[in-house]
Scaffold this motif. Structure first.
Motif, PDB file in Angstrom:
ATOM      1  N   GLY A 351       0.811  -1.214   0.000  1.00  0.00           N
ATOM      2  CA  GLY A 351       0.000   0.000   0.000  1.00  0.00           C
ATOM      3  C   GLY A 351       0.842   1.260   0.000  1.00  0.00           C
ATOM      4  N   ILE A 352       1.974   1.233   0.703  1.00  0.00           N
ATOM      5  CA  ILE A 352       2.864   2.401   0.723  1.00  0.00           C
ATOM      6  C   ILE A 352       3.394   2.676  -0.684  1.00  0.00           C
ATOM      7  N   ALA A 353       3.851   1.631  -1.379  1.00  0.00           N
ATOM      8  CA  ALA A 353       4.375   1.801  -2.736  1.00  0.00           C
ATOM      9  C   ALA A 353       3.262   2.197  -3.705  1.00  0.00           C
ATOM     10  N   PHE A 354       2.071   1.645  -3.514  1.00  0.00           N
ATOM     11  CA  PHE A 354       0.928   1.965  -4.365  1.00  0.00           C
ATOM     12  C   PHE A 354       0.624   3.460  -4.315  1.00  0.00           C
ATOM     13  N   LEU A 355       0.557   4.036  -3.129  1.00  0.00           N
ATOM     14  CA  LEU A 355       0.268   5.465  -3.009  1.00  0.00           C
ATOM     15  C   LEU A 355       1.418   6.318  -3.531  1.00  0.00           C
ATOM     16  N   ALA A 356       2.650   5.870  -3.332  1.00  0.00           N
ATOM     17  CA  ALA A 356       3.785   6.610  -3.886  1.00  0.00           C
ATOM     18  C   ALA A 356       3.696   6.661  -5.406  1.00  0.00           C
ATOM     19  N   TRP A 357       3.280   5.555  -6.012  1.00  0.00           N
ATOM     20  CA  TRP A 357       3.118   5.521  -7.476  1.00  0.00           C
ATOM     21  C   TRP A 357       1.968   6.429  -7.914  1.00  0.00           C
ATOM     22  N   LEU A 358       0.820   6.343  -7.248  1.00  0.00           N
ATOM     23  CA  LEU A 358      -0.318   7.194  -7.604  1.00  0.00           C
ATOM     24  C   LEU A 358       0.039   8.667  -7.520  1.00  0.00           C
ATOM     25  N   ASN A 359       0.911   9.027  -6.575  1.00  0.00           N
ATOM     26  CA  ASN A 359       1.276  10.427  -6.363  1.00  0.00           C
ATOM     27  C   ASN A 359       2.496  10.862  -7.162  1.00  0.00           C
ATOM     28  N   GLY A 360       2.982  10.000  -8.053  1.00  0.00           N
ATOM     29  CA  GLY A 360       4.045  10.398  -8.961  1.00  0.00           C
ATOM     30  C   GLY A 360       5.443  10.311  -8.411  1.00  0.00           C
ATOM     31  N   HIS A 361       5.616   9.621  -7.278  1.00  0.00           N
ATOM     32  CA  HIS A 361       6.955   9.511  -6.683  1.00  0.00           C
ATOM     33  C   HIS A 361       7.768   8.358  -7.262  1.00  0.00           C
ATOM     34  N   GLN A 362       7.167   7.539  -8.102  1.00  0.00           N
ATOM     35  CA  GLN A 362       7.905   6.474  -8.766  1.00  0.00           C
ATOM     36  C   GLN A 362       7.218   6.182 -10.090  1.00  0.00           C
ATOM     37  N   PRO A 363       7.988   5.702 -11.067  1.00  0.00           N
ATOM     38  CA  PRO A 363       7.437   5.571 -12.421  1.00  0.00           C
ATOM     39  C   PRO A 363       6.490   4.399 -12.602  1.00  0.00           C
ATOM     40  N   GLY A 364       6.607   3.362 -11.790  1.00  0.00           N
ATOM     41  CA  GLY A 364       5.757   2.190 -11.968  1.00  0.00           C
ATOM     42  C   GLY A 364       5.356   1.594 -10.635  1.00  0.00           C
ATOM     43  N   PHE A 365       4.324   0.759 -10.669  1.00  0.00           N
ATOM     44  CA  PHE A 365       3.881   0.080  -9.457  1.00  0.00           C
ATOM     45  C   PHE A 365       4.570  -1.274  -9.392  1.00  0.00           C
ATOM     46  N   GLY A 366       5.841  -1.222  -9.029  1.00  0.00           N
ATOM     47  CA  GLY A 366       6.635  -2.430  -8.850  1.00  0.00           C
ATOM     48  C   GLY A 366       7.362  -2.344  -7.527  1.00  0.00           C
ATOM     49  N   PRO A 396      -4.927  14.349  -8.101  1.00  0.00           N
ATOM     50  CA  PRO A 396      -6.020  13.424  -8.373  1.00  0.00           C
ATOM     51  C   PRO A 396      -6.094  12.966  -9.830  1.00  0.00           C
ATOM     52  N   GLU A 397      -5.805  13.862 -10.760  1.00  0.00           N
ATOM     53  CA  GLU A 397      -5.859  13.473 -12.181  1.00  0.00           C
ATOM     54  C   GLU A 397      -4.845  12.378 -12.478  1.00  0.00           C
ATOM     55  N   LEU A 398      -3.633  12.543 -11.977  1.00  0.00           N
ATOM     56  CA  LEU A 398      -2.597  11.529 -12.183  1.00  0.00           C
ATOM     57  C   LEU A 398      -2.995  10.220 -11.522  1.00  0.00           C
ATOM     58  N   ALA A 399      -3.520  10.301 -10.303  1.00  0.00           N
ATOM     59  CA  ALA A 399      -3.904   9.088  -9.579  1.00  0.00           C
ATOM     60  C   ALA A 399      -4.985   8.322 -10.327  1.00  0.00           C
ATOM     61  N   VAL A 400      -5.989   9.021 -10.842  1.00  0.00           N
ATOM     62  CA  VAL A 400      -7.054   8.358 -11.593  1.00  0.00           C
ATOM     63  C   VAL A 400      -6.496   7.706 -12.856  1.00  0.00           C
ATOM     64  N   ASP A 401      -5.665   8.430 -13.571  1.00  0.00           N
ATOM     65  CA  ASP A 401      -5.096   7.895 -14.806  1.00  0.00           C
ATOM     66  C   ASP A 401      -4.274   6.641 -14.544  1.00  0.00           C
ATOM     67  N   ARG A 402      -3.445   6.687 -13.509  1.00  0.00           N
ATOM     68  CA  ARG A 402      -2.579   5.543 -13.232  1.00  0.00           C
ATOM     69  C   ARG A 402      -3.379   4.339 -12.737  1.00  0.00           C
ATOM     70  N   PHE A 403      -4.322   4.570 -11.817  1.00  0.00           N
ATOM     71  CA  PHE A 403      -5.058   3.424 -11.289  1.00  0.00           C
ATOM     72  C   PHE A 403      -5.967   2.830 -12.353  1.00  0.00           C
ATOM     73  N   ARG A 404      -6.514   3.662 -13.239  1.00  0.00           N
ATOM     74  CA  ARG A 404      -7.338   3.125 -14.326  1.00  0.00           C
ATOM     75  C   ARG A 404      -6.518   2.161 -15.185  1.00  0.00           C
ATOM     76  N   LYS A 405      -5.295   2.522 -15.490  1.00  0.00           N
ATOM     77  CA  LYS A 405      -4.446   1.652 -16.313  1.00  0.00           C
ATOM     78  C   LYS A 405      -4.154   0.337 -15.599  1.00  0.00           C
ATOM     79  N   LEU A 406      -3.903   0.404 -14.284  1.00  0.00           N
ATOM     80  CA  LEU A 406      -3.643  -0.822 -13.537  1.00  0.00           C
ATOM     81  C   LEU A 406      -4.881  -1.720 -13.515  1.00  0.00           C
ATOM     82  N   LEU A 407      -6.045  -1.111 -13.341  1.00  0.00           N
ATOM     83  CA  LEU A 407      -7.275  -1.893 -13.339  1.00  0.00           C
ATOM     84  C   LEU A 407      -7.507  -2.567 -14.673  1.00  0.00           C
TER      85      LEU A 407
END
Length: 414
Positions: A351-366, A396-407
């Protein structure tokens, strides 16, 4: 861009519209009334082989940028802790490099946290302690010192001590405050509280500055069941208090992660003057940090990495004596924290890495060790909702875009 997407819930999909207001961004000075460490995660190199069992391949640029982000918010960094996946993907060679790189980046602080209502005197703040004194420049970083270079299994106590000493020497080398982490190897080797005393007595006198002890409950790491050699949390607390009283000059404080506020408060009352209780309770941190008018807990929390802007704003409000604002800022973060740290708790790192990715602190959710698979899409969807409600989706725009792609990759028509 529409700030809505279709999220999993109860075996189906629902349309979710973002409604949260992001916490205001900015830079902060370190809090005056509390010491606050955020236990930071590591960012996996997306081009590296971070499959389970492989040596950790770290994206150093984004890993260090995340620490600069925490420092800019006035938080200190607890480096190479369990949040950084010690024992769950981060191997000792990578840990050494992480500690060296982070310590080289760490800013210094020339003032210490205030002590109004504190159980500790100003001289022990930020690792200054009796070894350095108030007003001395100290790095705003503490580092985990453990025994994870040892192979799994049972080792002699002397081997456990030697492993600790190797890691303690690295903390000394880089000028960072040591956090003597709870050790799986010690837990496996110890047959009584006396074995714990033998190990810690040897180590505490070797550090040039007071250390932070570490009590991590078995919900965070099942291999630590029965730590300190007690047959219950109460008897374990007796061992800890006796150990601290016998080594008080060498102990800055103890981080307690038991997810039980009553146990933490009871231990806090028993600590000698000048020894801090650093809460690691990611369920009850607002009340524990605020305190009871007599004593309070300082903070050493993994959740602070996920809610860093809110944590900084809440601590600023507390410094200013605005307890109402403090509570209002922290209150919506608690359901998020309880979600991220829900059982099995040791997967909170996902969850910590997931939120960091949603907020643009890392390029991918890995994650190193492939740990991004530790939580399901429905779990992450609820994390997303609660992060929105807490105001910690900073873009929020970045978070929505990134999570939509993961889904979509996961087979969800978002």
């Amino acid at each position: 861009m529409s700030l809505s997407l279709r999220l999993p819930r109860d075996g189906g999909l629902e349309t979710y519209e973002l409604t949260g207001t992001p916490v205001a961004q900015g830079t902060y000075e370190p809090a005056r009334s509390r010491l606050a460490f955020a236990a930071a995660h590591v960012v996996a190199d997306p081009l590296g082989d971070n499959s389970p069992g492989a040596p950790a391949a770290i994206d150093w640029e984004h890993t260090l940028d995340f620490r600069r982000h925490l420092w800019s918010l006035g938080l200190s960094v607890a480096e190479a802790m369990d949040t950084a996946q010690r024992g769950m993907g981060l191997d000792w060679p990578a840990t050494q490099e992480l500690i060296r790189r982070s310590a080289a980046e760490a800013p210094a602080r020339s003032s210490v946290a205030g002590t109004e209502g504190s159980s500790a005197d100003a001289g022990s703040a930020a690792g200054a302690g009796s070894a350095a004194g108030a007003g001395v420049l100290e790095k705003r970083i503490a580092v985990g010192v453990g025994t994870d270079q040892l192979a799994p299994g049972v080792h002699p106590l002397d081997a456990v001590i030697a492993a600790y000493e190797e890691q303690l020497a690295l903390a000394e080398e880089v000028g960072a405050q040591p956090i003597l982490m709870a050790s799986r190897a010690l837990c496996a080797a110890a047959t009584s509280p006396d074995d714990y005393r033998k190990v810690y007595d040897r180590l505490l006198g070797q550090s040039s500055r007071p250390v932070i002890l570490h009590w991590l409950g078995s919900m965070f790491d099942p291999a630590l069941e029965g730590y300190w050699g007690g047959d219950s949390l109460d008897t374990a607390a007796d061992v800890v208090v006796e150990l601290i009283n016998e080594n008080v000059a060498h102990v800055d404080g103890i981080k307690v992660s038991l997810l039980d506020a009553s146990k933490e408060i009871a231990l806090r009352k028993r600590l000698p003057d000048g020894v801090r209780l650093y809460t690691g309770d990611d369920f009850n941190y607002p009340e524990l940090i605020q305190g009871d008018g007599d004593r309070h807990s300082d903070a050493l929390l993994g959740i602070f990495a996920a809610i860093a802007p809110a944590a900084a704003a809440a601590l600023k409000a507390l410094d200013e004596g605005d307890v109402t604002a403090y509570g209002q800022i922290f209150a919506p973060t608690v359901p998020l924290a309880r979600q991220i740290f829900s059982a099995p708790t040791y997967y909170y790192k996902t969850g910590i890495a997931f939120l960091a990715w949603l907020n643009g602190h890392q390029p991918g959710f890995g994650m190193v060790g492939g740990l991004q698979t530790g939580r399901s899409l429905p779990h992450l969807a609820e994390t997303f909702r609660l992060a929105d409600a807490a105001g910690v989706l900073t873009s929020p725009e970045l978070a929505v875009d990134r999570f939509r792609k993961l889904l979509i990759v996961g087979g969800v028509d978002a």
